[in-house]
Design an enzyme around this catalytic site. Structure first.
Site, PDB file in Angstrom:
ATOM      1  N   LYS A  80      44.892   6.334  56.896  1.00 33.15           N
ATOM      2  CA  LYS A  80      45.435   7.552  57.493  1.00 33.15           C
ATOM      3  C   LYS A  80      46.940   7.585  57.272  1.00 33.15           C
ATOM      4  O   LYS A  80      47.618   6.548  57.381  1.00 33.15           O
ATOM      5  CB  LYS A  80      45.101   7.578  58.996  1.00 33.15           C
ATOM      6  CG  LYS A  80      45.496   8.857  59.719  1.00 33.15           C
ATOM      7  CD  LYS A  80      45.073   8.786  61.188  1.00 33.15           C
ATOM      8  CE  LYS A  80      45.401  10.065  61.943  1.00 33.15           C
ATOM      9  NZ  LYS A  80      44.980   9.995  63.369  1.00 33.15           N
ATOM     10  N   SER A 155      42.145  13.796  64.975  1.00 31.60           N
ATOM     11  CA  SER A 155      43.131  14.060  63.951  1.00 31.60           C
ATOM     12  C   SER A 155      42.916  13.283  62.653  1.00 31.60           C
ATOM     13  O   SER A 155      43.560  13.577  61.642  1.00 31.60           O
ATOM     14  CB  SER A 155      44.527  13.701  64.495  1.00 31.60           C
ATOM     15  OG  SER A 155      44.617  12.316  64.769  1.00 31.60           O
ATOM     16  N   SER A 179      40.478  10.580  68.207  1.00 30.92           N
ATOM     17  CA  SER A 179      40.786  10.955  66.820  1.00 30.92           C
ATOM     18  C   SER A 179      40.095  10.116  65.756  1.00 30.92           C
ATOM     19  O   SER A 179      40.186  10.445  64.568  1.00 30.92           O
ATOM     20  CB  SER A 179      42.306  10.912  66.591  1.00 30.92           C
ATOM     21  OG  SER A 179      42.932  11.969  67.255  1.00 30.92           O
TER      22      SER A 179
END
EC number: 6.3.5.7
Length: 486
Positions: A80, A155, A179
């Site tokens: 990420k 997210s 997330s």
């Protein structure tokens, strides 16, 4: 018959590496080819590190040729874009960090390097990890591989979509209010949020420091255990890191789960949970009952307050953490002015997106003089109540099972204009962060070819228990074997 190497799990690829039937270079090139062919449809990646990955794969093959290495040696992994990577751009999907190149690696990245893993790219996300759909990226929206008109969750939507689409064997994400688990549910992969303190946050760009945690995305639970073996461990550079005995999470898998006690909090199956999600959870509970587990309804009555508590504590911490982006130290800087104050105002106005600004304003208000006790202190008190309710539940149960998300993936744009409706997407995952517990989302079913996730929650540092339950479920179901057609 053509073998799709991009569908391999970590364990499958590792077996072929050691049998000398596949090399890390071959696997890495296969993923780079698939990224070239497929990523334009889902837009999961911010940065592709092809040259770096091939060099790392070459080194990994040399290690494997000597008969050495770790289960992750030679395995292509996506990070990420909230994790610092030395010499590789790290944007947080924000214009504020558009050209930021960190001078150091995050602790988890160091650990992956030490294992000989191959970093193949960095994934798109909601800006500064604030969102539930990856629509808040400053650059582009990631799409769900199962239906590209729908969101992948957020997210960490880019990481989840990448693993589901076969762009990497595994990925890392971060989880502040769901997330990792919510996008894992939406994309039909496994996502684990470890206990707060088990995995070092050093080098994770902070959103809400008392809630943030790093965890893996994989295709099955066995791979999640291998990833956790690699990234878990005490780190003195993270003041919240908790020393724990070294644990082999993969070694705990297998064996019977007969006699384990599972609680089902009724508040997680109440208003807002769609009938198809409830039906999938009921079917999963029947599977566990057939495996010999005892199933019992229980109650966590303060669950309804968790969303409000989260949206006071998380924005408050975000407003403090994001104060560092002032146009002076690093990141975007507005220079077309002679006034320091105007430069700072313009930097933040132009560098941050709407959702980040909304949360900074919420947090600044909650921390302001005259409101601090009424909002922030009160939220912390309710947080204690929520944690104590979980403590009491774990005196009776080995684990709790709930839906991961109340709905199947929703349409892109469907909730973009209604922040409260978007926030409700995390209603089942937020309490786990508030209490600092481990939670895993596994593939729990489908409705009209759209994935449904099953969340298993454990007491602090009981990752072995939830991994064992998740693995047992995957031994008698095949939801995790399905792949999207792209």
């Amino acid at each position: 018959m053509t073998i799709d190497v991009c569908a391999f799990t970590i364990a499958e690829a590792g077996r072929l590496f050691r049998a000398k039937e596949l090399s890390s270079i071959e696997l890495t090139r296969a993923y780079l080819d698939r990224i070239e062919a497929v990523d334009s449809k889902i837009q999961a990646l911010m940065t592709v590190t092809g040259g770096v990955a091939l060099n790392q794969a070459k080194k990994a093959d040399a290690i494997l040729a000597r008969g050495e290495g770790h289960p992750l040696t030679g395995i292509p992994i996506i990070l990420k874009d909230v994790l610092c990577t030395k010499g590789i751009r790290t944007t947080c999907s924000s214009k504020m960090l558009q050209n930021f190149i960190p001078p150091y690696d995050a602790a988890v990245v160091e650990r992956l390097h030490a294992c000989g893993a191959v970093i193949i790219g960095k994934s798109n996300m909601d800006e500064f990890a604030m969102g539930s759909s990856t629509e808040n990226s400053a650059y582009f929206t990631t799409r769900n591989p199962w239906d590209t008109s729908r969101v992948p969750g957020g997210s960490s939507g880019g990481s989840a979509a990448a693993v589901a689409a076969g762009l990497a064997t595994a990925a890392l994400g971060s989880d502040t209010g769901g997330s990792i688990r919510q996008p894992a549910a939406f994309c039909s992969v496994v996502g684990l949020k470890p206990t707060y303190g088990l995995v070092s946050r050093y080098g994770l760009i902070a959103f809400a420091s008392s809630l943030d945690q790093i965890g893996p995305f994989t295709k099955d639970v066995a791979d999640t255990a291998l990833m956790l073996n690699a990234i878990a461990g005490y780190d003195p550079r993270d003041s919240t890191s908790v020393p724990q005995p070294e644990t082999d999470y993969h070694g705990c898998l297998g064996g019977s789960v007969k006699g384990m006690r599972i609680g089902v909090p009724k508040e997680y199956l109440a208003q807002g949970v769609t009938p198809e999600v409830k039906a999938a959870v009921d079917a999963a509970l029947k599977v566990y009952e057939d495996l010999g587990c005892s199933i019992e309804e229980c109650s966590l009555p303060t669950t309804d307050a968790a969303l409000a508590v989260y949206y006071i504590i998380a924005p408050s911490e975000a407003s403090a953490n994001l104060a560092r982006y002032d146009g002076v130290k690093y990141g975007f800087s507005y220079k077309e002015t002679d006034s320091m104050w105007q430069a700072m105002e313009k930097t933040r106005a132009m560098g941050f997106g709407p959702e980040v600004k909304r949360r900074i304003m919420l947090g600044t208000y909650a921390l302001s003089a005259g409101y601090y006790d009424a909002w922030y202190v009160k939220a912390q008190k309710v947080r204690t109540v929520i944690r104590r309710e979980f403590d009491a539940a774990f005196e009776r149960y080995d684990a709790l099972i709930t839906p991961t998300a109340p709905t199947v993936p929703f349409k892109i744009g469907e909730k973009a204009a209604d922040p409260f409706s978007m926030y409700l997407s995390d209603i089942c995952t937020i309490p786990v962060n508030i209490a600092g517990l481990p939670g895993i989302s596994i593939q729990g079913g489908f409705h009209n070819n759209l994935p449904i996730g099953l969340q298993i929650i454990g007491k602090p540092f009981a990752e072995k228990t939830i991994l064992k339950l998740g693995h047992a479920f995957q031994q008698v179901t095949d939801w995790h074997l399905r792949q999207p057609q792209l």
